[in-house]
Enzyme design. Structure first.
Site, PDB file in Angstrom:
ATOM      1  N   TYR A   1     -37.224   8.493  23.015  1.00 14.28           N
ATOM      2  CA  TYR A   1     -36.810   9.736  22.759  1.00 14.28           C
ATOM      3  C   TYR A   1     -36.759  10.001  21.238  1.00 14.28           C
ATOM      4  CZ  TYR A   1     -32.365   7.636  22.611  1.00 14.28           C
ATOM      5  OH  TYR A   1     -31.246   6.699  22.347  1.00 14.28           O
ATOM      6  N   LYS A   2     -37.047   8.935  20.542  1.00 17.73           N
ATOM      7  CA  LYS A   2     -37.081   9.299  19.069  1.00 17.73           C
ATOM      8  C   LYS A   2     -38.521   9.657  18.590  1.00 17.73           C
ATOM      9  CE  LYS A   2     -32.688   6.748  18.360  1.00 17.73           C
ATOM     10  NZ  LYS A   2     -32.231   5.509  18.288  1.00 17.73           N
TER      11      LYS A   2
ATOM     12  N   PHE B   1     -27.616  -0.987  14.892  1.00 16.92           N
ATOM     13  CA  PHE B   1     -26.748   0.320  15.336  1.00 16.92           C
ATOM     14  C   PHE B   1     -25.821  -0.030  16.176  1.00 16.92           C
ATOM     15  CE2 PHE B   1     -26.657   3.734  18.677  1.00 16.92           C
ATOM     16  CZ  PHE B   1     -26.869   5.005  17.731  1.00 16.92           C
TER      17      PHE B   1
ATOM     18  N   ARG C   1     -30.085  12.476   6.224  1.00 15.24           N
ATOM     19  CA  ARG C   1     -31.338  11.565   6.869  1.00 15.24           C
ATOM     20  C   ARG C   1     -32.472  12.461   7.065  1.00 15.24           C
ATOM     21  NH1 ARG C   1     -30.799   7.776  12.031  1.00 15.24           N
ATOM     22  NH2 ARG C   1     -30.352   9.989  13.024  1.00 15.24           N
TER      23      ARG C   1
ATOM     24  N   ASP D   1     -34.880  -4.959  18.202  1.00 14.84           N
ATOM     25  CA  ASP D   1     -34.770  -3.622  18.613  1.00 14.84           C
ATOM     26  C   ASP D   1     -35.820  -2.669  17.755  1.00 14.84           C
ATOM     27  OD1 ASP D   1     -33.821  -0.963  18.932  1.00 14.84           O
ATOM     28  OD2 ASP D   1     -31.898  -1.732  19.536  1.00 14.84           O
TER      29      ASP D   1
HETATM   30  C1  LIG Z   1     -31.004   5.085  19.134  1.00 16.83           C
HETATM   31  C2  LIG Z   1     -30.681   3.658  19.216  1.00 16.83           C
HETATM   32  C3  LIG Z   1     -29.804   3.349  20.306  1.00 16.83           C
HETATM   33  C4  LIG Z   1     -29.316   4.282  21.322  1.00 16.83           C
HETATM   34  O1  LIG Z   1     -28.900   3.575  22.670  1.00 16.83           O
HETATM   35  P1  LIG Z   1     -29.216   4.733  23.977  1.00 16.83           P
HETATM   36  O2  LIG Z   1     -28.613   3.626  24.845  1.00 16.83           O
HETATM   37  O3  LIG Z   1     -30.510   5.185  24.249  1.00 16.83           O
HETATM   38  O4  LIG Z   1     -28.152   5.550  23.948  1.00 16.83           O
HETATM   39  C5  LIG Z   1     -29.481   2.067  20.409  1.00 16.83           C
HETATM   40  N1  LIG Z   1     -29.854   1.058  19.427  1.00 16.83           N
HETATM   41  C6  LIG Z   1     -30.415   1.419  18.221  1.00 16.83           C
HETATM   42  C7  LIG Z   1     -30.891   0.645  17.370  1.00 16.83           C
HETATM   43  C8  LIG Z   1     -30.691   2.741  18.137  1.00 16.83           C
HETATM   44  O5  LIG Z   1     -31.305   3.148  16.918  1.00 16.83           O
END
Ligand SMILES: *Cc1c(COP(=O)(O)O)cnc(C)c1O
Length: 397
Positions: free
Chosen positions: A209-210, A113, A356, A184
């Protein structure tokens, strides 16, 4: 197998909606509202500042962390909550680099990400020690692990395609080469059955939150392997991670163990909502969730491939190489998704051409999947997506 009709009743889902975006923002657990009202009135309202002790606010990041630990295959006392995932990535990476000071490469992949890569870029620049962020293709990670790598920083499940890395194997490879493994779990926690202790992971981070349904902006988690918990030096050395925060010493001394990964005042209100959301997980076994998620995803893929020949599967076909989401590609993916959302099937779009769909057994069943397939086929067959309103992009896609 657990009874998923019972967990479904624990979520507020709007009438007429099939929600296939729980991989991005989980729906609201019914208990969250009542729990939050109670917390506001009884704790903040009546206990005021005493709540830090009397309502357990101070120890909440650890207590909630223990509940997450169970879901990711970690021991109690190894996970702590707070901040956002981007911050937790920074903490894990900076600590890993200090633990492996002779090396200069951070290895990641192009399926990561972007925020994780941006955080690494910013951190490495500020360290000014000649670090290099090496970003390879996901399939090349294993071969790129060598004795220059200080830390391998990988997201287990690709946010666009759902492609899943082999965590155990890559971690073992990293260790053989003397590198530290950071995972992660943003798209893994609550989605797949994990055994991060068994895989011997060094650091793990993730958001809540996911799939974990903690609500927008819910706090993130960080795991540190017990062998490093007392050695990892926090670069975000905040007072709540101090050994004695209320001694107000002028010099930082890290708290023993995972507590040192706390930074500042925890988001008590958000943690309370998350704690309510985690109640739903008490009754489930992640292996059942995983088996059901595969069943739902396979049904969706088979249905779409039969009914929507214009779409191309963007995810691995083998369910063991996928997390809990499936993407399909279409040149007008954004507009098609908007037309689908307008008809009550909510998924999302990821640039450049992916639609998705997340599969979340706690509140989705096979009828939902069939309905989503039928509506998607209708949108495509009748070209319902081809209107100006569906082409104009919103700020958040
Ligand atoms: C959703 C996601 C994030 C988001 O990071 P936030 O700091 O919570 O906004 C970061 N890394 C990955 C791999 C994600 O899927």
């Amino acid at each position: 197998m657990i009874d998923f009709t019972r967990t479904r009743g624990k979520f507020h889902l709007p009438e007429g909606v099939v929600y296939l975006d729980g991989n991005s923002l989980g729906p609201m657990p019914v208990a969250a509202g009542e729990r939050l009202s109670r917390m506001l009135a009884d704790e903040w309202g009546d206990q005021l500042i005493r709540g830090w002790n009397t309502a357990g606010w101070y120890v909440q990041p650890r207590k909630v962390g223990d509940r997450i630990a169970r879901l990711i295959g970690a021991a109690p006392g190894t996970v702590v909550m707070g901040d956002t995932l981007s911050i937790k990535v920074y903490q894990a990476l900076s600590a890993a680099l200090e633990l492996n000071p002779e090396r200069s490469v951070v290895l990641s992949d192009s399926g990561n990400f972007p925020s994780d890569l941006y955080i690494a870029q910013g951190l490495l620049r500020s360290l000014e020690r000649g670090y290099e962020l090496k970003v390879v293709e996901p399939e090349e990670v294993e071969d790129a692990i060598d004795d220059t790598v200080a830390a391998m920083m990988i997201t287990e499940v690709d946010y666009r395609t759902g492609r899943r890395h082999d965590m155990k194997r890559l971690t073992a490879r990293a260790h053989d080469a003397g590198a530290i493994a950071i995972w992660d779990l943003a798209h893994s926690a609550g989605a797949v059955d994990l055994d991060i202790a068994g895989a011997d992971v060094d650091f793990a981070v993730g958001c809540t939150y996911k799939y974990l349904n903690g609500g927008p902006g819910a706090p993130a988690f960080i795991y540190v392997a017990p062998r490093f918990a007392d050695r990892a030096r926090p670069s975000l050395a905040g007072w709540m991670g101090h050994a004695a925060p209320f001694a107000f010493d002028l010099d930082y001394r890290p708290a023993p163990g995972i507590e040192r990964m706390r930074v500042g005042t925890p988001p008590v209100i958000a943690l309370t909502v998350l704690d309510a959301a985690l109640d739903v997980w008490e009754s489930v076994d992640m292996r059942d969730v995983r088996a059901r998620s595969i069943e739902l995803s396979e049904r969706f893929i088979a249905g779409v491939e039969t009914a929507c020949p214009d779409l191309e599967l963007g995810s691995p076909r083998n369910s063991h190489e996928r997390g809990s989401q499936v993407s399909f590609r279409h040149p007008h993916a954004y507009a098609v998704m908007q037309a689908l959302i307008a008809r009550g099937v909510i998924g999302d779009f990821r640039a450049p051409d992916a639609m998705r769909f997340g599969f979340t057994p706690l509140y989705l069943d096979l009828d939902d999947v069939d309905r989503a397939v039928a509506l998607l086929a209708e949108v495509l067959d009748r070209k319902l997506w081809d209107t100006p309103e569906y082409h104009s992009k919103a700020t958040v896609t």
